[in-house]
Motif scaffolding. Structure first.
Motif: not given
Length: 176
Positions: A15-26, A28-40
């Motif tokens: 949850v905090p990783l997603l919120l941080y990554g989507l705050h001002e997403p690039t 790369e940050a969006r793909w990182f968030c997709v990976a974190i979200f799908l793993i979670a």
């Protein structure tokens, strides 16, 4: 605490990783968030599977699992409102249903003192939400905007259908 319950709690780390990554997403940050979200989201299946396989289904697990699922789903949806990708009222429809069902589940007068797990409609709702959120987070080409929004509205619809199906038999039992 059981291994499945620990896995459920580990899902909160996303949850905090997603919120941080989507705050001002690039991108790369969006793909990182997709990976974190799908793993979670994948741990949702894993904890349920292990709980059943190891015979470690507990009331705590049945309570925490949907609560953590709600946090994992609502965190990126709130970020997507801020990014202008989804309307707030659509997310409110999801939030309203989730709060109503959570309140119903923990109210002994409504449930007879037992916490019930998710039915097939609740599972379909969760899968549709995961798909929609992953599509909306991913930095996909503009041609994916409409399919992503359709997936979001399908998830909203299934969220309400699953809530109605969950409450309907409960309502008739509590009236009798």
């Amino acid at each position: 605490m059981t291994v499945p319950t620990w896995i459920t709690l580990s899902r909160l780390l996303g949850v905090p990783l997603l919120l941080y990554g989507l705050h001002e997403p690039t991108p790369e940050a969006r793909w990182f968030c997709v990976a974190i979200f799908l793993i979670a989201a994948g741990t949702d299946w894993l904890d349920g599977y292990l709980a059943r396989k190891l015979n470690q289904v507990t009331d705590l697990g049945k309570f925490l699992d949907p609560l953590v699922d709600k946090l994992l789903v609502l965190a990126p949806l709130l970020s997507l409102i801020e990014l202008g990708q989804v309307p707030a009222w659509g997310v409110f429809l999801i939030l309203g249903r989730e709060l109503a069902i959570a309140g119903w589940r923990v109210n002994p007068a409504m449930t007879g003192g037992t916490i019930t797990g998710a039915n097939i409609w609740g599972k379909l709702k969760t899968v549709s939400q995961i798909l929609a959120i992953a599509l909306l987070i991913a930095p996909l080409p503009a041609i994916w905007s409409t399919p992503s929004l359709i997936a979001f509205w399908v998830a909203v619809g299934l969220t309400w259908v699953s809530g109605a199906i969950y409450l309907w038999p409960q309502q008739s039992q509590s009236v009798s």
